[in-house]
Motif scaffolding. Structure first.
Motif, PDB file in Angstrom:
ATOM      1  N   GLY A  31       1.322  -4.889   3.857  1.00 21.47           N
ATOM      2  CA  GLY A  31      -0.096  -4.661   3.640  1.00 21.47           C
ATOM      3  C   GLY A  31      -0.991  -5.241   4.719  1.00 21.47           C
ATOM      4  O   GLY A  31      -2.149  -5.561   4.456  1.00 21.47           O
ATOM      5  N   PHE A  50      -2.049   1.515  -4.106  1.00 24.38           N
ATOM      6  CA  PHE A  50      -1.047   0.486  -3.895  1.00 24.38           C
ATOM      7  C   PHE A  50      -0.093   0.383  -5.084  1.00 24.38           C
ATOM      8  O   PHE A  50      -0.404   0.819  -6.200  1.00 24.38           O
ATOM      9  CB  PHE A  50      -1.718  -0.871  -3.654  1.00 24.38           C
ATOM     10  CG  PHE A  50      -2.549  -1.372  -4.825  1.00 24.38           C
ATOM     11  CD1 PHE A  50      -2.014  -2.225  -5.774  1.00 24.38           C
ATOM     12  CD2 PHE A  50      -3.874  -0.976  -4.964  1.00 24.38           C
ATOM     13  CE1 PHE A  50      -2.775  -2.685  -6.839  1.00 24.38           C
ATOM     14  CE2 PHE A  50      -4.655  -1.428  -6.025  1.00 24.38           C
ATOM     15  CZ  PHE A  50      -4.102  -2.289  -6.968  1.00 24.38           C
ATOM     16  N   PRO A  93       0.839  -1.203   0.000  1.00 27.35           N
ATOM     17  CA  PRO A  93       0.000   0.000   0.000  1.00 27.35           C
ATOM     18  C   PRO A  93       0.873   1.252   0.000  1.00 27.35           C
ATOM     19  O   PRO A  93       2.015   1.229   0.473  1.00 27.35           O
ATOM     20  CB  PRO A  93      -0.796  -0.125   1.299  1.00 27.35           C
ATOM     21  CG  PRO A  93       0.090  -0.935   2.207  1.00 27.35           C
ATOM     22  CD  PRO A  93       0.766  -1.924   1.290  1.00 27.35           C
TER      23      PRO A  93
END
Length: 208
Positions: free
Chosen positions: A155, A175, A130
């Motif tokens: 993440g 992301f 992310p």
């Protein structure tokens, strides 16, 4: 082998070509029918970033980036401009974009995922990279401004207090894709007018 938490230059990745790849084995039977089997459980993204090189400075930046990654040895982040948000490309990520879990009163860690749905079929993609500062979290539709944190290298969203049983946990985010160079050689063509070009610079997603 290591992963470098650095993103490939955005101005060059904007011109890249590529997308998801799946591997399917197809066996043709004597009857004329066929059998199909998936060799990969998940897709992997493949890109060619040579199309994004427009200036001599772009070429120099790619060569430097390639050398710093030791060719195929080290992975890095890549922005896929066709698919880098938890929502549609024309929208802004919201806290209710993706369901990442349901509370049970005990679990405090939840993996970011993005679901791709068509008709009755759906596939969930694990999101491990992310973009810092873009994550939004909601519990039962109510956005949470605190009480949670995220590991930007894996993440995984962690809550200070486990969400109550039955509470849907949703997230919105941007992301990157974890990739590596899919070659150990850059084939640079010297050109007096364009000051050089590279015919192909393949990247391959690193499976999670």
């Amino acid at each position: 082998m290591a992963f470098h938490e650095v993103r490939f230059p955005d101005d060059i990745s904007r011109g890249a070509r590529g997308g998801p790849v799946r591997r399917t084995q197809i066996v043709e039977l004597a009857s004329g029918a066929e059998e199909r089997n998936a060799s990969w459980a998940n897709s992997r993204r493949r890109y060619d970033v040579a199309y994004g090189i427009r200036r001599a400075d772009d070429l120099a930046a790619v060569v430097a980036f390639f050398e710093a990654r030791n060719g195929r040895l080290h992975g890095f982040r890549f922005r896929d401009w066709a698919d880098y948000r938890s929502c549609l490309p024309s929208q802004v990520p919201g806290p209710s974009d993706q369901i990442i879990g349901t509370g049970d009163g005990e679990t405090t860690a939840f993996q970011l995922v993005k679901s791709y749905t068509s008709g009755a079929q759906s596939w969930s993609r694990i999101i491990t990279k992310p973009v810092s500062g873009t994550l939004r979290i909601a519990l039962d539709g109510i956005e949470q401004g605190n009480g949670w944190s995220v590991d930007p290298t894996k993440g995984i969203v962690g809550f200070a207090v486990a969400p109550a049983p039955g509470v849907p946990i949703t997230a919105g985010f941007e992301f990157d894709v974890p990739v590596r160079f899919d070659t150990d050689m850059l084939d640079v063509t010297l050109d007096l007018e364009r000051l050089g070009s590279i015919t192909s610079i393949p990247l391959m997603e690193i499976p999670t």
